[in-house]
Write a protein that holds these residues in place. Structure first.
Motif, PDB file in Angstrom:
ATOM      1  N   ASP A  33      16.178  -8.748   4.338  1.00 34.57           N
ATOM      2  CA  ASP A  33      16.091  -7.276   4.308  1.00 34.57           C
ATOM      3  C   ASP A  33      16.243  -6.752   2.882  1.00 34.57           C
ATOM      4  OD1 ASP A  33      15.783  -7.209   7.030  1.00 34.57           O
ATOM      5  OD2 ASP A  33      17.925  -6.986   7.432  1.00 34.57           O
ATOM      6  N   TYR A  34      17.204  -7.341   2.127  1.00 32.67           N
ATOM      7  CA  TYR A  34      17.381  -6.935   0.731  1.00 32.67           C
ATOM      8  C   TYR A  34      16.116  -7.259  -0.066  1.00 32.67           C
ATOM      9  CZ  TYR A  34      22.422  -6.527   1.679  1.00 32.67           C
ATOM     10  OH  TYR A  34      23.646  -6.164   2.168  1.00 32.67           O
ATOM     11  N   GLY A  35      15.582  -8.454   0.162  1.00 30.40           N
ATOM     12  CA  GLY A  35      14.350  -8.881  -0.538  1.00 30.40           C
ATOM     13  C   GLY A  35      13.200  -7.939  -0.258  1.00 30.40           C
ATOM     14  N   ARG A  36      13.060  -7.536   1.018  1.00 32.88           N
ATOM     15  CA  ARG A  36      11.970  -6.622   1.407  1.00 32.88           C
ATOM     16  C   ARG A  36      12.140  -5.270   0.725  1.00 32.88           C
ATOM     17  NH1 ARG A  36       7.977  -8.088   2.490  1.00 32.88           N
ATOM     18  NH2 ARG A  36       8.647  -9.584   4.038  1.00 32.88           N
ATOM     19  N   ALA A  37      13.395  -4.779   0.657  1.00 36.25           N
ATOM     20  CA  ALA A  37      13.656  -3.483   0.005  1.00 36.25           C
ATOM     21  C   ALA A  37      13.298  -3.548  -1.481  1.00 36.25           C
ATOM     22  CB  ALA A  37      15.125  -3.100   0.181  1.00 36.25           C
ATOM     23  N   ILE A  38      13.664  -4.646  -2.146  1.00 33.28           N
ATOM     24  CA  ILE A  38      13.359  -4.823  -3.580  1.00 33.28           C
ATOM     25  C   ILE A  38      11.846  -4.864  -3.794  1.00 33.28           C
ATOM     26  CG2 ILE A  38      13.574  -6.434  -5.540  1.00 33.28           C
ATOM     27  CD1 ILE A  38      16.301  -7.323  -4.165  1.00 33.28           C
ATOM     28  N   TYR A  39      11.153  -5.607  -2.924  1.00 39.21           N
ATOM     29  CA  TYR A  39       9.694  -5.759  -3.020  1.00 39.21           C
ATOM     30  C   TYR A  39       8.995  -4.404  -2.838  1.00 39.21           C
ATOM     31  CZ  TYR A  39       5.023  -7.519  -1.742  1.00 39.21           C
ATOM     32  OH  TYR A  39       3.667  -7.777  -1.681  1.00 39.21           O
ATOM     33  N   GLU A  62      19.611  -5.494  -5.216  1.00 40.31           N
ATOM     34  CA  GLU A  62      19.345  -6.640  -6.099  1.00 40.31           C
ATOM     35  C   GLU A  62      20.629  -7.454  -6.289  1.00 40.31           C
ATOM     36  OE1 GLU A  62      17.518  -5.336  -9.756  1.00 40.31           O
ATOM     37  OE2 GLU A  62      15.837  -4.356  -8.730  1.00 40.31           O
ATOM     38  N   GLN A  63      21.752  -6.753  -6.500  1.00 37.05           N
ATOM     39  CA  GLN A  63      23.034  -7.449  -6.676  1.00 37.05           C
ATOM     40  C   GLN A  63      23.421  -8.215  -5.412  1.00 37.05           C
ATOM     41  OE1 GLN A  63      25.317  -3.970  -7.718  1.00 37.05           O
ATOM     42  NE2 GLN A  63      25.332  -4.461  -9.917  1.00 37.05           N
ATOM     43  N   ALA A  64      23.227  -7.568  -4.257  1.00 35.38           N
ATOM     44  CA  ALA A  64      23.598  -8.205  -2.982  1.00 35.38           C
ATOM     45  C   ALA A  64      22.777  -9.470  -2.745  1.00 35.38           C
ATOM     46  CB  ALA A  64      23.393  -7.214  -1.834  1.00 35.38           C
ATOM     47  N   LEU A  65      21.462  -9.404  -3.027  1.00 35.21           N
ATOM     48  CA  LEU A  65      20.605 -10.574  -2.816  1.00 35.21           C
ATOM     49  C   LEU A  65      20.982 -11.703  -3.775  1.00 35.21           C
ATOM     50  CD1 LEU A  65      18.190 -12.021  -1.521  1.00 35.21           C
ATOM     51  CD2 LEU A  65      16.706 -10.912  -3.193  1.00 35.21           C
ATOM     52  N   LEU A  66      21.168 -11.388  -5.043  1.00 32.72           N
ATOM     53  CA  LEU A  66      21.516 -12.422  -6.022  1.00 32.72           C
ATOM     54  C   LEU A  66      22.861 -13.057  -5.683  1.00 32.72           C
ATOM     55  CD1 LEU A  66      20.363 -10.690  -9.346  1.00 32.72           C
ATOM     56  CD2 LEU A  66      19.230 -12.575  -8.165  1.00 32.72           C
ATOM     57  N   GLY A  67      23.819 -12.237  -5.238  1.00 33.01           N
ATOM     58  CA  GLY A  67      25.123 -12.766  -4.826  1.00 33.01           C
ATOM     59  C   GLY A  67      24.978 -13.735  -3.666  1.00 33.01           C
ATOM     60  N   ALA A  68      24.133 -13.352  -2.671  1.00 29.56           N
ATOM     61  CA  ALA A  68      23.908 -14.217  -1.502  1.00 29.56           C
ATOM     62  C   ALA A  68      23.299 -15.559  -1.921  1.00 29.56           C
ATOM     63  CB  ALA A  68      23.003 -13.498  -0.507  1.00 29.56           C
ATOM     64  N   ILE A  69      22.364 -15.515  -2.893  1.00 23.61           N
ATOM     65  CA  ILE A  69      21.722 -16.755  -3.365  1.00 23.61           C
ATOM     66  C   ILE A  69      22.741 -17.648  -4.068  1.00 23.61           C
ATOM     67  CG2 ILE A  69      20.028 -17.704  -5.008  1.00 23.61           C
ATOM     68  CD1 ILE A  69      18.268 -15.203  -4.358  1.00 23.61           C
ATOM     69  N   LEU A  70      23.617 -17.046  -4.889  1.00 26.31           N
ATOM     70  CA  LEU A  70      24.612 -17.828  -5.625  1.00 26.31           C
ATOM     71  C   LEU A  70      25.631 -18.482  -4.687  1.00 26.31           C
ATOM     72  CD1 LEU A  70      25.228 -15.424  -8.650  1.00 26.31           C
ATOM     73  CD2 LEU A  70      24.047 -17.627  -8.724  1.00 26.31           C
ATOM     74  N   VAL A  71      25.910 -17.826  -3.563  1.00 27.92           N
ATOM     75  CA  VAL A  71      26.869 -18.361  -2.587  1.00 27.92           C
ATOM     76  C   VAL A  71      26.208 -19.427  -1.710  1.00 27.92           C
ATOM     77  CG1 VAL A  71      28.231 -17.755  -0.539  1.00 27.92           C
ATOM     78  CG2 VAL A  71      28.324 -16.324  -2.573  1.00 27.92           C
ATOM     79  N   ASN A  72      24.952 -19.169  -1.307  1.00 30.55           N
ATOM     80  CA  ASN A  72      24.246 -20.103  -0.422  1.00 30.55           C
ATOM     81  C   ASN A  72      22.772 -20.118  -0.833  1.00 30.55           C
ATOM     82  OD1 ASN A  72      22.920 -21.451   1.636  1.00 30.55           O
ATOM     83  ND2 ASN A  72      24.218 -20.602   3.261  1.00 30.55           N
ATOM     84  N   ASN A  73      22.321 -21.230  -1.417  1.00 33.63           N
ATOM     85  CA  ASN A  73      20.953 -21.305  -1.950  1.00 33.63           C
ATOM     86  C   ASN A  73      19.871 -21.158  -0.888  1.00 33.63           C
ATOM     87  OD1 ASN A  73      21.373 -23.593  -4.807  1.00 33.63           O
ATOM     88  ND2 ASN A  73      22.130 -21.530  -4.424  1.00 33.63           N
ATOM     89  N   ASP A  74      20.232 -21.309   0.389  1.00 30.21           N
ATOM     90  CA  ASP A  74      19.241 -21.117   1.469  1.00 30.21           C
ATOM     91  C   ASP A  74      18.687 -19.697   1.459  1.00 30.21           C
ATOM     92  OD1 ASP A  74      19.503 -23.675   2.289  1.00 30.21           O
ATOM     93  OD2 ASP A  74      20.758 -23.263   4.045  1.00 30.21           O
TER      94      ASP A  74
END
Length: 499
Positions: free
Chosen positions: A117-123, A30-42
């Motif tokens: 991949d992070y999103g799929r794991a969270i889901y 969850e932290q890795a995905l949120l960090g990725a979104i904050l760095v690049n909104n894509d």
């Protein structure tokens, strides 16, 4: 401590004593995905199709993901600076304040390549947590259920909750934000624009009917009614086959398949056997009379046509259930199973009066039909598919001078009219005019009758008596009785007219 207990080794004692198990989660993902979104909104767009805030385990992460999504959809950039103003400044995560925590998430983000991949794991972990909740509820209800609650009710409820979880990744229902509803409406309009014929619903394969209805709309209950001999089953069969034969699928972001055109059709044939239904479809497709097929009165060329047609039809996703007297609960359970295993885009029930309700003590037929139509409407919404339910009309039609059906002719219950989103009547004047043929060919009225018969021969009216999303009116179709086929009229002088 007694002697027996003292003799237990530590692992044995651990196994003997139940211990608390934490629900499956992966806070690091969850932290890795949120960090990725904050760095690049894509990164958000890579997961937004299937991942929702509810899927996050950590409440703060839910809030951050929801805020980021709202910000990005508004056309703004979601960063640590734009988000921190919407989060409580005095909140803490361990030793860090929330603004510091956001900065840490962004600083430790590596890349957006793994965002999906992070999103799929969270889901997947969220689904497992929901499964645990459903399982715990099943166990508790089975232990504590009152004596008058039949186990079948619990099975149906568990199956419904599992189906919702399999379909949408959540089973809680409840309120939906207006934003989500607007997004769904825009998606539907976009799909209609891209689909063949620009229809918002599933095409029936009969263009003049589609132009009035915009196709069959998802979650609608469409009642198709008529007196015996009018061709209700023929029209339903034609539409079901047209939809299944034009089926094209496309892959969704979460790996599932969705109908691009046409669809997978489930057909509950309570009156006719699956062989009779198949014979009708083969007759319609090959233009070999169904009565000739049944009698074996066909040429070698006809037989070759039948074989070629049957080979083509084997690939068509049309599934037939011929169980007679099926209950609404059984029908719903089988429909859920079909959707889970093969997919489902349209459901046809032939016909309502042959179904059974729950048969509660002292219940009359009107209440039973009400239960059935209400159940069909709820099932259409749950599965998000249009349901075409055939219905008989009362004999009152026959005693009138004008044989055209009216809404008041719907048999046994006002709930049929009330629950339906669309009511269609099939009316063939040819059927009634043919029965009025004078016995004597030299009767002065014979010529008059012949002219009238020629005028209505080979045509049928589909009367749209009720439609929540569009106009009422009448659509003139061609009907070839020997092939039980409805189709658009070739003659442009026949126009549709609205009420």
């Amino acid at each position: 401590m007694n002697e027996a207990a003292r003799k237990l080794s530590q692992p044995q004692r651990d196994a003997a004593e139940p211990h608390h198990r934490e629900a499956p989660n992966n806070v690091e993902a969850e932290q890795a995905l949120l960090g990725a979104i904050l760095v690049n909104n894509d990164a958000y767009y890579r997961v937004s199709d299937f991942l929702k805030p509810i899927h996050f385990y950590e409440p703060l992460h839910r809030k951050i993901f929801e805020l980021a999504g709202d910000t990005i959809r508004m056309g703004k950039i979601a960063t640590t600076i734009t988000l921190k103003t919407h989060l409580p400044a005095d909140g803490r995560v361990g030793d860090l304040t929330i603004p510091q925590y956001l900065a840490r998430l962004a600083a430790e983000a590596v890349t957006i390549i793994n965002a999906e991949d992070y999103g799929r794991a969270i889901y997947d972990l969220a689904l497992r947590r929901s499964l645990i909740t459903i399982g715990e509820d099943m166990v508790n209800i089975a232990y504590d259920a009152p004596l008058d609650m039949p186990p079948q009710n619990q099975i149906e409820d568990a199956e419904r909750r599992l189906f919702e979880l399999a379909e949408t990744g959540r089973y809680d229902g409840g309120f939906q934000s207006f934003n989500d509803a607007v997004a769904l409406a825009i998606d539907m309009a976009g799909q209609a624009f891209e689909r063949d014929g620009h229809l918002s619903g599933v095409s029936t394969g009969i263009h003049s009917l589609d132009s009035k209805m915009g196709g069959l709309q998802r979650s609608d209950l469409i009642i198709l009614a008529g007196r015996p001999g009018m061709g209700k089953t023929s029209l339903a069969t034609n539409i079901a086959y047209n939809i299944a034969a034009s089926y094209e699928q496309e892959v969704q972001a979460d790996g599932s398949y969705k109908a691009k055109n046409g669809g997978v059709v489930g057909f509950y044939s309570l009156e006719m056997s699956s062989e009779q239904l198949a014979t009708r479809i083969i007759s319609e497709q090959t233009e070999v009379s169904s009565s000739k097929i049944r009698r074996g009165d066909i040429s070698e060329a006809d037989f070759e046509k039948l074989v070629a047609c049957s080979q083509m039809m084997q690939k068509v996703p049309l599934y037939i259930d011929q169980t007679g007297g099926i209950s609404i609960a059984q029908l719903a359970a089988r429909a859920r199973r079909l959707k889970r295993q093969r997919g489902l885009d349209v459901l046809v029930v032939d016909y309502v009066q042959l179904m059974t309700g729950s048969k509660k003590s002292g219940e009359n037929r009107v209440q039973e039909i009400t239960e059935i139509t209400t159940g069909l409407k709820a099932l259409g919404k749950e599965l998000n598919v249009p349901i075409i339910a055939l219905s008989q009309l009362s004999r009152a039609v026959e005693s009138r001078e004008d044989k055209r059906p009216q809404l008041s002719d719907l048999r046994e219950s006002g709930s049929i009219e009330q629950d339906a989103d669309v009511v269609l009547f099939v009316f063939r004047e040819e059927y009634y005019v043919k029965n009025m043929e004078p016995r004597d060919e030299f009767d002065p009225k014979y010529e008059e009758w012949k002219m009238q018969f020629e005028k209505v021969k080979g045509t049928a009216d589909v009367i749209i008596a009720k439609q929540r999303h569009g106009p009422t009116g009448t659509v003139k179709l061609s009907f070839q009785s020997e092939f039980t086929r409805f189709s658009d009229l070739a003659d442009p002088s026949f126009v549709q007219y609205e009420h």
